[in-house]
Design an enzyme around this catalytic site. Structure first.
Site, PDB file in Angstrom:
ATOM      1  N   PRO A 133      44.043  41.129  28.488  1.00  0.00           N
ATOM      2  CA  PRO A 133      44.686  40.251  27.555  1.00  0.00           C
ATOM      3  C   PRO A 133      45.842  39.864  27.918  1.00  0.00           C
ATOM      4  O   PRO A 133      46.318  38.643  27.359  1.00  0.00           O
ATOM      5  CB  PRO A 133      44.644  40.919  26.349  1.00  0.00           C
ATOM      6  CG  PRO A 133      44.652  42.594  26.755  1.00  0.00           C
ATOM      7  CD  PRO A 133      44.002  42.683  27.849  1.00  0.00           C
ATOM      8  N   PHE A 134      46.519  40.448  28.996  1.00  0.00           N
ATOM      9  CA  PHE A 134      47.782  40.095  29.401  1.00  0.00           C
ATOM     10  C   PHE A 134      47.881  39.493  30.596  1.00  0.00           C
ATOM     11  O   PHE A 134      48.950  39.079  31.345  1.00  0.00           O
ATOM     12  CB  PHE A 134      48.689  41.430  29.268  1.00  0.00           C
ATOM     13  CG  PHE A 134      48.796  42.080  28.022  1.00  0.00           C
ATOM     14  CD1 PHE A 134      49.281  41.191  27.169  1.00  0.00           C
ATOM     15  CD2 PHE A 134      48.207  43.237  28.049  1.00  0.00           C
ATOM     16  CE1 PHE A 134      49.256  41.873  25.784  1.00  0.00           C
ATOM     17  CE2 PHE A 134      48.185  43.825  26.634  1.00  0.00           C
ATOM     18  CZ  PHE A 134      49.042  43.092  25.550  1.00  0.00           C
ATOM     19  N   THR A 164      41.075  45.579  27.856  1.00  0.00           N
ATOM     20  CA  THR A 164      41.877  46.697  28.046  1.00  0.00           C
ATOM     21  C   THR A 164      42.897  46.977  27.334  1.00  0.00           C
ATOM     22  O   THR A 164      43.578  46.005  26.735  1.00  0.00           O
ATOM     23  CB  THR A 164      42.275  46.635  29.462  1.00  0.00           C
ATOM     24  OG1 THR A 164      42.776  45.279  29.903  1.00  0.00           O
ATOM     25  CG2 THR A 164      41.039  46.529  30.660  1.00  0.00           C
ATOM     26  N   ASN A 168      44.984  50.477  34.205  1.00  0.00           N
ATOM     27  CA  ASN A 168      43.922  51.555  34.620  1.00  0.00           C
ATOM     28  C   ASN A 168      43.033  51.742  33.801  1.00  0.00           C
ATOM     29  O   ASN A 168      42.249  52.677  33.897  1.00  0.00           O
ATOM     30  CB  ASN A 168      44.596  52.620  35.352  1.00  0.00           C
ATOM     31  CG  ASN A 168      45.341  52.142  36.683  1.00  0.00           C
ATOM     32  OD1 ASN A 168      44.962  51.419  37.416  1.00  0.00           O
ATOM     33  ND2 ASN A 168      46.647  52.758  36.883  1.00  0.00           N
ATOM     34  N   GLY A 189      40.368  38.384  34.723  1.00  0.00           N
ATOM     35  CA  GLY A 189      41.813  38.724  34.956  1.00  0.00           C
ATOM     36  C   GLY A 189      42.115  38.451  36.264  1.00  0.00           C
ATOM     37  O   GLY A 189      41.285  37.335  36.848  1.00  0.00           O
ATOM     38  N   ASP A 191      43.755  39.457  40.454  1.00  0.00           N
ATOM     39  CA  ASP A 191      43.566  40.353  41.647  1.00  0.00           C
ATOM     40  C   ASP A 191      43.947  41.690  41.197  1.00  0.00           C
ATOM     41  O   ASP A 191      42.967  42.446  41.618  1.00  0.00           O
ATOM     42  CB  ASP A 191      44.558  39.974  42.900  1.00  0.00           C
ATOM     43  CG  ASP A 191      44.224  38.552  43.405  1.00  0.00           C
ATOM     44  OD1 ASP A 191      42.898  38.309  43.569  1.00  0.00           O
ATOM     45  OD2 ASP A 191      45.062  37.910  43.911  1.00  0.00           O
ATOM     46  N   GLY A 536      48.927  43.382  46.444  1.00  0.00           N
ATOM     47  CA  GLY A 536      49.793  43.146  45.394  1.00  0.00           C
ATOM     48  C   GLY A 536      50.343  44.320  44.592  1.00  0.00           C
ATOM     49  O   GLY A 536      51.147  44.444  43.513  1.00  0.00           O
ATOM     50  N   GLU A 537      49.889  45.546  45.390  1.00  0.00           N
ATOM     51  CA  GLU A 537      50.572  46.792  45.013  1.00  0.00           C
ATOM     52  C   GLU A 537      51.635  47.459  45.894  1.00  0.00           C
ATOM     53  O   GLU A 537      51.162  47.298  47.221  1.00  0.00           O
ATOM     54  CB  GLU A 537      49.544  47.871  44.493  1.00  0.00           C
ATOM     55  CG  GLU A 537      48.772  47.328  43.311  1.00  0.00           C
ATOM     56  CD  GLU A 537      49.369  47.521  42.200  1.00  0.00           C
ATOM     57  OE1 GLU A 537      50.242  48.748  41.862  1.00  0.00           O
ATOM     58  OE2 GLU A 537      49.002  47.168  41.013  1.00  0.00           O
TER      59      GLU A 537
END
Ligand SMILES: Nc1ncnc2c1ncn2[C@@H]1O[C@H](COP(=O)(O)OP(=O)(O)OP(=O)(O)O)[C@@H](O)[C@H]1O
Ligand SMILES: CCCCCCCCCCCCC/C=C/[C@@H](O)[C@H](CO)NC(C)=O
Ligand SMILES: [Ca+2]
Length: 577
Positions: A133-134, A164, A168, A189, A191, A536-537
């Site tokens: 949702p974010f 979610t 995670n 969502g 990536d 992206g991490e």
């Protein structure tokens, strides 16, 4: 086979007469004028028929049926140009036919449904959907409920939706919960959400197969469940590179018709432990610094990448390192051969046989164990280079995205079992700017004297002797928790790693203090080490080993369709913008 499904008759659409024809693979209708002359024909492959319903059916604003007993409605995939360098937008086409009798109507609906079952056997029936949702502009729920769910319902797909509640959540669900009965997993969502699904499904599959993900020499088991991506993030690179457009309706239609696109995945290891998987970018130097810098400005939204890109460019950094790589077979393809991996790519198709040889085949390139970490294998020799780099990047696919429509490596393949290693040696700032700028156009970014690109099967990166110490001191090295983390992974396997600790935000936070950029514009001493950007991490380690696993997962996609050569476009199933 073809003739089993052949049905031909005169039907009406409004007050126009059509000759409709169903053969095994195609459904087509041709307008016929008063003198019985054919006018235009629309032809739709049966595999692209979304659904068939009795009556006159509308799906917007919500599904409604006027149950006339001589009518039926066919929904199908209709293409329109995206207007860019890239793929085609898909829309839901709808046509309502009137039959002279109810018997003929029933014959048409039954034949179409049978043809659908026979020619589209891989369509999903039940899907597990995770909505972040974010993600992106926080419109994931709205996008799913208004654009995607009505299409799934129309196609008779049942879905179990989970919104979610934390980072995670989706990954942990996939690792632990009962997945019986699901044909695929859909993420709504960006990536980051895709990466969660990737880690959950790969981890679950290896867990069930009794395989250890920590060992780079282990041939991992391909995941049985397909992954669908409904783009709703701020970066949707995987969707763009596998579908060609960022459009929720197009992606939903690919899911519905059960398209299947295998995808290479790169596993990243540190010492004897799996760190993460990557599909789009494993990047050290510039891309690592940009990510580290952008994390500090999350409040800027997607603009933070542009801001961070500019700041990092201005900081003019290069980093010492040793890169070792295992080249792929140069006779099969090259990152500079100017080809593009498009839908139906022949390089990827040929790779399937090599990656999954029949058990009776001997001497295959990919034996059950990966012997490529030693130099005496018949599978090639490691090549080693050392020096200062602006950036070191590894990508399993082109990694095209709206910012770079042809991507980091325009001729990379989605499913050939290799990755492209891009080495950008230290150079003057204008040279590096030229390299970056070429990503935004069709100019060849590899045609520069300080850039190398290699098609590879595996890569190792390490800091030069002595620099390791220096970098360790600057970053504070591994803290106690990280040391325990590595030990735990080595002892217990990556499943524990995945569940014990989120590899995402915490690491980014921990590493903020270690971000090279902190010493950036304001200080004189350049840091000895950058960080790795893994899809992206930020990774918590500098010295890594990575290996490409060919076709480890499958997406509900078909690669980028080339609008210019699409057969169905020439048959007027294409609405050009
Ligand atoms: N309910 C949630 N609350 C907080 N974080 C979540 C939630 N669900 C998923 N996440 C995390 O949010 C991260 C970003 O999500 P996503 O990729 O969907 O959006 P994005 O806007 O493209 O991301 P990014 O900020 O990386 O550009 C993911 O890594 C995921 O783990
Ligand atoms: C002077 C103009 C400079 C433009 C530079 C454009 C270079 C763009 C290259 C983008 C590659 C993106 C690869 C994908 C990365 C994703 O995995 C990751 C997560 O979403 N995204 C980022 C930004 O790290
Ligand atoms: Ca590849």
């Amino acid at each position: 086979m073809e003739t089993d499904f052949r049905l031909e008759s005169s039907l009406w659409v409004g007050n126009k007469r059509y000759r409709a024809l169903l053969t095994g693979w195609h459904f087509q209708w041709t307008e016929v004028d008063k003198k019985n002359r054919d006018k235009k024909t629309i032809s739709v492959p049966v595999s692209e028929v979304v659904g068939v319903d009795e009556g006159q059916v509308e799906i917007l604003p919500q599904k409604s049926t006027e149950d006339t007993d001589k009518d039926f409605t066919v929904f199908y995939v209709k293409r329109s140009s995206s207007g860019g360098l890239h793929g085609l937008l898909w829309r839901l086409g709808r046509i309502q036919f009137s039959c002279p009798s109810r018997v003929l109507r029933d014959q048409w609906t039954q034949h179409l449904r049978t043809a659908l079952k026979t020619h589209s056997p891989v369509r999903p029936h039940r899907l597990l959907v995770f909505i972040n949702p974010f993600g992106g502009k926080k419109k994931g729920r709205q996008i799913y409920h208004s654009l995607v769910a009505p299409l799934f319902e129309l196609a008779g797909i049942s879905s179990h939706v989970i919104v979610t509640e934390r980072a995670n959540h989706a990954r942990d669900h996939l690792l632990k919960k009962d997945l019986t009965g699901f044909d695929g997993v859909v993420c709504v969502g960006g990536d980051g959400m895709f990466s969660e699904i990737l880690h959950g499904l790969i981890g679950r599959t290896q867990q069930e197969a009794g395989l250890c993900e920590n060992d780079p020499s282990v041939t991992l088991q391909p995941c049985p469940l397909h992954i669908g991506i409904i783009p709703a993030g701020s970066t949707d690179c995987v969707c763009y590179a596998t579908v060609g457009v960022i459009d929720p309706v197009t992606s939903a239609l690919h899911i519905i018709i059960g398209d299947s696109q295998p995808l290479d995945v790169c596993s990243v290891h540190h010492t004897a432990a799996l760190v993460r998987y990557s599909v789009s970018l494993l990047g050290y130097g510039f891309y690592g610094d940009v990510l580290a810098e952008s994390e500090k400005h999350r409040w800027m939204g997607p603009l933070r990448y542009d801001y961070a890109g500019t700041m990092v460019y201005l900081s003019n950094r290069s980093y010492a390192g040793i890169v070792q790589y295992l080249p792929a077979d140069p006779l099969l393809s090259s990152p500079r051969d100017k080809t593009r991996c498009l839908s139906g790519c022949s390089v990827c198709s040929k790779s399937t046989g090599r990656l999954f040889p029949h058990p009776s085949d001997s001497g295959s390139l990919y034996s059950s164990h990966f012997s490529q970490f030693s130099n005496d294998s018949e599978e090639g020799e490691w090549v080693s280079v050392e020096g200062r780099f602006r950036c070191v990047s590894l990508t399993c696919m082109s990694s095209s995205c709206p910012k770079s429509p042809l991507g980091l490596s325009p001729s990379a393949h989605l499913a050939d079992g290799t990755g492209d290693l891009i080495l950008v040696w230290d150079t003057h700032p204008l040279g590096f700017l030229k390299f970056l700028y070429r990503h935004t156009s069709t100019q060849d970014q590899f045609d520069l004297p300080f850039v190398e690109v290699h098609r590879v099967k595996a890569v190792r990166f390490s800091l030069p002797a002595g620099k390791e110490e220096e970098a360790f001191e600057e970053t504070g090295g591994l803290d106690e928790e990280e040391r325990r983390h590595v030990e735990t992974i080595s002892r217990n396997g990556s499943q524990q790693q995945l569940t014990e600790r989120s590899m995402g935000q915490e690491i980014a936070n921990e590493q903020k203090s270690a971000t090279p950029f902190l010493c950036g514009l304001c200080c004189s001493k350049a840091p000895a080490a950058s960080v790795w950007n893994c899809d992206g991490e930020i990774l918590p380690f500098t010295n890594i080993i990575s290996r490409i696993h060919g076709q480890l997962v499958r997406l509900y996609a078909r690669g980028i369709e080339d609008g210019a050569t699409m057969h169905s476009c020439s048959e007027e199933n294409c609405e050009r913008a």
